[in-house]
Write a protein that holds these residues in place. Structure first.
Motif, PDB file in Angstrom:
ATOM      1  N   GLU A  60      19.411 -40.450  25.816  1.00  0.00           N
ATOM      2  CA  GLU A  60      18.672 -39.305  26.347  1.00  0.00           C
ATOM      3  C   GLU A  60      18.977 -38.064  25.514  1.00  0.00           C
ATOM      4  O   GLU A  60      20.057 -37.946  24.945  1.00  0.00           O
ATOM      5  CB  GLU A  60      19.084 -39.031  27.799  1.00  0.00           C
ATOM      6  N   LEU A  61      18.040 -37.133  25.455  1.00  0.00           N
ATOM      7  CA  LEU A  61      18.265 -35.810  24.879  1.00  0.00           C
ATOM      8  C   LEU A  61      17.975 -34.780  25.952  1.00  0.00           C
ATOM      9  O   LEU A  61      17.185 -35.034  26.864  1.00  0.00           O
ATOM     10  CB  LEU A  61      17.327 -35.548  23.693  1.00  0.00           C
ATOM     11  N   THR A  62      18.611 -33.617  25.847  1.00  0.00           N
ATOM     12  CA  THR A  62      18.340 -32.501  26.743  1.00  0.00           C
ATOM     13  C   THR A  62      18.109 -31.253  25.894  1.00  0.00           C
ATOM     14  O   THR A  62      18.284 -31.272  24.678  1.00  0.00           O
ATOM     15  CB  THR A  62      19.523 -32.231  27.705  1.00  0.00           C
ATOM     16  N   TRP A  63      17.775 -30.156  26.549  1.00  0.00           N
ATOM     17  CA  TRP A  63      17.581 -28.865  25.887  1.00  0.00           C
ATOM     18  C   TRP A  63      18.840 -28.447  25.129  1.00  0.00           C
ATOM     19  O   TRP A  63      18.773 -27.796  24.093  1.00  0.00           O
ATOM     20  CB  TRP A  63      17.193 -27.830  26.930  1.00  0.00           C
ATOM     21  N   ASP A  64      20.001 -28.823  25.635  1.00  0.00           N
ATOM     22  CA  ASP A  64      21.272 -28.431  25.012  1.00  0.00           C
ATOM     23  C   ASP A  64      21.542 -29.164  23.705  1.00  0.00           C
ATOM     24  O   ASP A  64      22.376 -28.745  22.915  1.00  0.00           O
ATOM     25  CB  ASP A  64      22.431 -28.664  25.980  1.00  0.00           C
ATOM     26  N   ASP A  65      20.836 -30.277  23.473  1.00  0.00           N
ATOM     27  CA  ASP A  65      21.008 -31.055  22.238  1.00  0.00           C
ATOM     28  C   ASP A  65      20.132 -30.491  21.126  1.00  0.00           C
ATOM     29  O   ASP A  65      19.061 -29.945  21.376  1.00  0.00           O
ATOM     30  CB  ASP A  65      20.609 -32.519  22.469  1.00  0.00           C
ATOM     31  N   GLU A  66      20.594 -30.648  19.916  1.00  0.00           N
ATOM     32  CA  GLU A  66      19.789 -30.287  18.750  1.00  0.00           C
ATOM     33  C   GLU A  66      18.707 -31.356  18.561  1.00  0.00           C
ATOM     34  O   GLU A  66      18.884 -32.501  18.995  1.00  0.00           O
ATOM     35  CB  GLU A  66      20.667 -30.214  17.502  1.00  0.00           C
ATOM     36  N   PRO A  67      17.596 -31.018  17.914  1.00  0.00           N
ATOM     37  CA  PRO A  67      16.561 -32.025  17.629  1.00  0.00           C
ATOM     38  C   PRO A  67      17.150 -33.164  16.793  1.00  0.00           C
ATOM     39  O   PRO A  67      18.091 -32.973  16.024  1.00  0.00           O
ATOM     40  CB  PRO A  67      15.523 -31.255  16.814  1.00  0.00           C
ATOM     41  N   VAL A  68      16.572 -34.340  16.942  1.00  0.00           N
ATOM     42  CA  VAL A  68      17.030 -35.519  16.217  1.00  0.00           C
ATOM     43  C   VAL A  68      15.896 -36.002  15.315  1.00  0.00           C
ATOM     44  O   VAL A  68      14.762 -36.137  15.757  1.00  0.00           O
ATOM     45  CB  VAL A  68      17.432 -36.636  17.202  1.00  0.00           C
ATOM     46  N   GLU A  69      16.248 -36.262  14.050  1.00  0.00           N
ATOM     47  CA  GLU A  69      15.251 -36.770  13.117  1.00  0.00           C
ATOM     48  C   GLU A  69      15.076 -38.272  13.334  1.00  0.00           C
ATOM     49  O   GLU A  69      16.051 -39.025  13.385  1.00  0.00           O
ATOM     50  CB  GLU A  69      15.650 -36.495  11.672  1.00  0.00           C
ATOM     51  N   LEU A  70      13.841 -38.687  13.473  1.00  0.00           N
ATOM     52  CA  LEU A  70      13.507 -40.091  13.642  1.00  0.00           C
ATOM     53  C   LEU A  70      13.355 -40.688  12.253  1.00  0.00           C
ATOM     54  O   LEU A  70      12.431 -40.345  11.510  1.00  0.00           O
ATOM     55  CB  LEU A  70      12.199 -40.230  14.441  1.00  0.00           C
ATOM     56  N   GLN A  71      14.280 -41.539  11.874  1.00  0.00           N
ATOM     57  CA  GLN A  71      14.284 -42.117  10.543  1.00  0.00           C
ATOM     58  C   GLN A  71      13.320 -43.283  10.455  1.00  0.00           C
ATOM     59  O   GLN A  71      13.076 -43.979  11.432  1.00  0.00           O
ATOM     60  CB  GLN A  71      15.698 -42.619  10.182  1.00  0.00           C
ATOM     61  N   SER A  72      12.797 -43.519   9.283  1.00  0.00           N
ATOM     62  CA  SER A  72      11.927 -44.666   9.059  1.00  0.00           C
ATOM     63  C   SER A  72      12.735 -45.930   9.313  1.00  0.00           C
ATOM     64  O   SER A  72      13.874 -46.063   8.867  1.00  0.00           O
ATOM     65  CB  SER A  72      11.428 -44.644   7.619  1.00  0.00           C
ATOM     66  N   GLY A  73      12.152 -46.865  10.082  1.00  0.00           N
ATOM     67  CA  GLY A  73      12.846 -48.106  10.385  1.00  0.00           C
ATOM     68  C   GLY A  73      13.730 -48.020  11.612  1.00  0.00           C
ATOM     69  O   GLY A  73      14.390 -48.973  11.968  1.00  0.00           O
ATOM     70  N   THR A  74      13.755 -46.852  12.295  1.00  0.00           N
ATOM     71  CA  THR A  74      14.552 -46.719  13.513  1.00  0.00           C
ATOM     72  C   THR A  74      13.928 -47.564  14.601  1.00  0.00           C
ATOM     73  O   THR A  74      12.749 -47.469  14.867  1.00  0.00           O
ATOM     74  CB  THR A  74      14.601 -45.248  13.994  1.00  0.00           C
TER      75      THR A  74
END
Length: 77
Positions: A60-74
């Motif tokens: 899970e992510l919340t507002w308090d987390d930094e954005p996460v880059e979705l890598q190719s092949g994830t």
């Protein structure tokens, strides 16, 4: 690639570039554009169905987390 983030109200987003924290608890990603010699900004955010980020990242992510880059092949295994 693409970036995943969650607004303060729980809305899940995907953007083509790393978003920044904006006003009122929203992540924002915009690009400068030129149309017929006029300059402006276009916002690029797509709202995802609730639970999409968990399915993509396995967490899970919340507002308090930094954005996460979705890598190719994830993928979730």
């Amino acid at each position: 690639m693409a970036w995943l983030a969650v607004n303060k109200n729980g809305t899940e987003l995907i953007t083509p570039g790393k978003p920044v924290r904006g006003w009122c608890g929203h992540w924002e990603y915009s690009k400068e554009v030129y149309i017929e010699s006029e300059q402006g900004n276009v916002s690029f955010e797509i709202e995802l169905p609730k639970g999409s980020i968990y399915k993509l990242l396995g967490k899970e992510l919340t507002w308090d987390d930094e954005p996460v880059e979705l890598q190719s092949g994830t993928e979730k295994r």
